[in-house]
Scaffold this active site. Structure first.
Site, mmCIF file in Angstrom:
data_model
loop_
_atom_site.group_PDB
_atom_site.id
_atom_site.type_symbol
_atom_site.label_atom_id
_atom_site.label_comp_id
_atom_site.label_asym_id
_atom_site.label_seq_id
_atom_site.Cartn_x
_atom_site.Cartn_y
_atom_site.Cartn_z
ATOM 1 N N GLU A 317 -8.592 5.147 11.773
ATOM 2 C CA GLU A 317 -9.682 4.175 11.890
ATOM 3 C C GLU A 317 -9.153 2.742 12.005
ATOM 4 O O GLU A 317 -9.618 1.826 11.336
ATOM 5 C CB GLU A 317 -10.653 4.317 10.711
ATOM 6 N N ASP A 396 -15.633 14.616 6.580
ATOM 7 C CA ASP A 396 -15.724 13.342 5.870
ATOM 8 C C ASP A 396 -16.743 13.369 4.741
ATOM 9 O O ASP A 396 -17.825 12.792 4.889
ATOM 10 C CB ASP A 396 -16.092 12.228 6.869
ATOM 11 N N GLU A 424 -21.423 7.902 -0.690
ATOM 12 C CA GLU A 424 -21.629 7.444 0.681
ATOM 13 C C GLU A 424 -22.613 8.327 1.445
ATOM 14 O O GLU A 424 -23.549 7.831 2.073
ATOM 15 C CB GLU A 424 -20.275 7.398 1.415
HETATM 16 C C1 GCV Z 1 -12.377 3.329 3.754
HETATM 17 C C2 GCV Z 1 -15.242 7.085 6.067
HETATM 18 C C3 GCV Z 1 -15.938 5.851 5.554
HETATM 19 C C4 GCV Z 1 -15.053 4.633 5.675
HETATM 20 C C5 GCV Z 1 -13.754 4.908 4.907
HETATM 21 C C6 GCV Z 1 -13.103 6.155 5.502
HETATM 22 C C7 GCV Z 1 -11.839 6.562 4.771
HETATM 23 O O1 GCV Z 1 -15.040 6.993 7.444
HETATM 24 O O2 GCV Z 1 -17.149 5.675 6.238
HETATM 25 O O3 GCV Z 1 -15.741 3.540 5.136
HETATM 26 O O4 GCV Z 1 -12.885 3.826 4.974
HETATM 27 O O5 GCV Z 1 -13.998 7.227 5.418
HETATM 28 O O6 GCV Z 1 -11.920 7.498 4.006
HETATM 29 O O7 GCV Z 1 -10.815 5.943 4.964
#
Ligand code: GCV
Length: 712
Positions: A317, A396, A424
């Site tokens: 990411e 995720d 989340e």
């Molecule tokens: C810290 C998901 C979340 C992101 C997070 C990522 C990760 O994509 O939405 O906010 O980033 O996981 O675990 O690194």
């Protein structure tokens, strides 16, 4: 409850004073003064020396001052006591009753027959005559023993209590904070945080409220957590500086948490040698890069001698990583491990690596496959102080996913399982969603088939050398720590499961209820306990019922991930699709006709998941694209299941709200009101989920609800 009663209740439940003149009072979570009544009313002898022994002394002294007990620290004269907390090597005391209790503890250890080892954090609790003894080899064991006595309340002093040894199954029980030092323009102060600001940082600086950090450490120690990382895994410029010029800010946190046995870790940027060191490269095989990491790490240990280590999100990411230099993740992780090794530190290297620039038209690329494809071939190449940190599911942190096959694919690597306490995808601490049962299901999963080793076994490892358990934290500067007061239970449960991954999550919840809502502080303790269990025990499954069906995942609003957005991610680059059309829904991940993901499992599950006939209902749409008329093992069709569970989910949430109302006047008013307000939101949001999901699938399929309920 009248005003007077309400004030009384508040005095029992809240810490007396604000922790800092400028800060508001904060809820004591599962450590209200009242939870210490049984301990505090007793005569306690503490025997031993050390920083953590001082912490125990402080805890016991506070409790005794409040409830009329007494405490002695290694007295040189004979005293009558009810409880002795002693280090085993602390020498004899002039006290026959205490020595008898100590001897009972020693005898219990001998009977266990393995040398009676307690390790750095274990303790034994035994009774002799009228005395309860807690013995430990190291101060941390005494601290954990103390909190065990608090949990047991009067039962710790039951003459019939048999002796028992307690040792954590996992060496490292860690929380990751996704807290930003500088406010991120999109993610804010805490990425995926649902409880206000950070307890560590505010607007680019340390928050300076170390009293709250200390209180946090106390809460964590009391449930068994012994490590935290203090900044987001997405490391931006300001956060990168924590490794070097702002190391003092980290040291301050470490100093405050040390008395509670908690080690501090830091998320670092893989590009640090370039960003901070001015080198032209961060190539893990470059000698100057290795020298830079060694020197930077040495400076960290000079300042924080018990520093835990680094946490790294690389090539994920947008974060930098070894791929830039044509190297793999073993090269990357080993670079940092080498720098940490002389100091006893570890690197937690995340396996959350996938292509986040996927083309939704391309059905052959499967995000679920990515972590295994990247990491399984590297098994055996990681240094021993690398822990590969694997999200529990392959995508995720969804409400329902299969267990990640990576956890079973790296026998020669220390692997940790990563959970998400911050909610989340599970209601963002606006919904009651007690995650203990879900985590327990993950930990009990047997990747090699029924009767085989479990995920708990994998992360425990031989001689407790496994990678342990890690979770993304859910606290903030909110009055209740976690936004939703009942979300405190998720934090508590994580700690307790990390101490004993085989523990029963319902029993853990029961502990949390007793501590948080002490029976002596409520008019009807049984009603409170029963109601909380009724609301919380099954709340994760309730959440599952009204959100994305049958393991399909990702039907959330893009960006904030809250509320329904059925097609929110369907035509994006993130690789999270459900492929619903007029005939059916789900992702074909079979070997026969799909992405081949099922082949990443050991043979038992590879076969079970391969066919829609054998795949468990709750994961059907994760593994298969099936017609709406497909008949589940439950006997229902997929489409009818969607309708039924969504109607049921909303009914259950409505019932939760009704049940909560029965607690008016039974518990602290501020807790009552905060939960009541959040339950209103949960009912609203669940209704929205129900109507959007049902309507979406009715419109796609044209199949009416058998029971003719309202669908739009
Ligand atoms: C810290 C998901 C979340 C992101 C997070 C990522 C990760 O994509 O939405 O906010 O980033 O996981 O675990 O690194």
């Amino acid at each position: 409850m009248n005003a007077e009663e309400s004030v009384e209740l508040e005095q029992l439940m809240f810490v007396e004073e604000p922790m800092d003149g400028d800060e508001p009072r904060v809820h004591p979570a599962w450590l209200p003064p009242e939870a210490f009544r049984s301990l505090g009313a007793r005569r306690v002898l503490l025997h031993g020396e050390g920083l953590l022994v001082d912490t125990v002394l402080n805890e016991v002294s506070r409790a005794c001052a409040r409830y009329g007990g007494r405490v002695w620290h290694s007295p040189s004269w004979d005293v009558d006591v009810d409880l002795v907390l002693a280090l085993r090597d602390a020498g004899e005391l002039p006290n026959p009753a205490v020595e008898a209790a100590r001897a009972a503890g020693e005898a219990a250890l001998v009977e266990l027959g393995d040398g009676g080892t307690l390790g750095d954090e274990g303790f034994v609790l035994a009774r002799a005559g009228d005395v309860t003894a807690v013995l430990a080899d190291a101060p941390a064991g005494l601290l954990y023993g103390l909190f065990h006595v608090v949990r047991l309340c009067a039962a710790a002093f039951d003459p019939a209590r048999p002796p028992k040894r307690h040792r954590p199954a996992l060496r490292r029980r860690m929380l990751n904070h996704w807290d930003n030092v500088a406010v991120h323009p999109v993610m804010g102060q805490v990425e995926r945080g649902y409880a206000g600001g950070s307890i560590f940082w505010r607007d680019g600086r340390p928050r300076g409220d170390l009293a709250r950090v200390r209180e946090y450490g106390r809460l964590l120690a009391s449930c068994g957590v012994n490590a935290i990382s203090v900044n987001n895994v997405n490391v931006a410029r300001t956060e990168a500086l924590l490794l070097t010029e702002r190391l003092g800010d980290v040291a301050e946190i470490a100093d405050v948490l040390r008395p509670y046995g908690i080690r501090v870790h830091l998320s670092v940027s893989f590009a640090a040698p370039v960003v901070l060191g001015g080198l032209p490269t961060a190539d893990p095989l470059d000698e100057a890069v290795r020298v830079w990491w060694a020197a930077a790490t040495r400076r960290v240990y000079d300042r924080i001698p018990d520093f835990g280590g680094y946490l790294v999100k690389a090539d994920s990411e947008g974060q930098p990583g070894p791929f830039t230099y044509g190297r793999d993740h073993a090269d990357g992780a080993n670079l940092l491990a080498e720098a940490l090794a002389p100091h006893g530190g570890v690197v937690h290297w995340r396996a959350f690596v996938y292509n986040h620039h996927q083309d939704w038209r391309d059905r052959s690329t499967d995000r679920a496959r990515a972590a295994y494809d990247h990491f399984a071939p590297l098994d055996g190449r990681f240094r021993t102080n690398v822990v590969v940190q694997v999200k529990f599911g392959p995508v995720d942190f969804q409400t329902r996913e299969p267990v990640s096959p990576v956890l079973a694919a790296m026998p020669a690597t220390r692997v940790a399982v990563e959970l998400q306490v911050t909610q989340e995808y599970t209601g963002q601490q606006r919904h009651v969603c007690h995650l203990g049962p879900w985590w327990s299901e993950v930990l009990r999963f047997t990747p090699w088939g029924p009767g085989g080793r479990t995920i708990a076994d994998v992360v425990t490892g031989e001689a407790a050398a496994g990678g342990g358990m890690v979770a993304v934290a859910n606290v903030g500067d909110d009055l209740f720590w976690t936004g939703h007061p009942l979300a405190q239970a998720n934090l508590y449960t994580f700690g307790r499961l990390a101490w004993d991954p085989r523990a029963d999550p319902t029993a853990i919840l029961d502990e949390w209820i007793t501590l948080t809502f002490p029976p002596s502080a409520t008019a009807d303790a049984e009603l409170v306990r029963r109601t909380l269990h009724e609301i919380m025990d099954d709340s994760w499954r309730t959440y599952e019922r009204y959100t994305a069906p049958l393991g399909v995942g990702f039907m959330v609003n893009p960006g904030d991930h809250y509320g329904p957005g059925v097609d929110g991610y369907e035509y994006t680059r993130w690789g999270t699709y459900h492929f619903a059309d007029r005939d059916g829904v789900g992702v074909d991940r079979s070997r026969a006709s799909g992405t081949g993901f099922t082949g990443q499992y050991p043979s038992y599950w590879a076969q079970v998941y391969e066919s829609p006939e054998t795949c468990p209902d709750e994961l059907l749409l994760f593994f298969h694209h099936v017609p709406y008329g497909h008949v589940l093992h439950s006997g229902s069709t997929v489409i009818q299941h969607i309708y039924d569970t969504h109607f049921a989910g909303v009914e259950e949430v409505t019932a939760m709200r009704r049940k909560w109302q029965a607690l008016t006047g039974m518990i602290d008013m501020s807790v009552y009101e905060r939960v009541a307000e959040r339950l209103d939101e949960q009912v609203r949001c669940a209704t929205e989920w129900r109507d959007q999901i049902n309507t979406y699938f009715f419109r796609k399929s044209g199949v009416p609800d058998e029971r003719g309920r309202d669908i739009y």
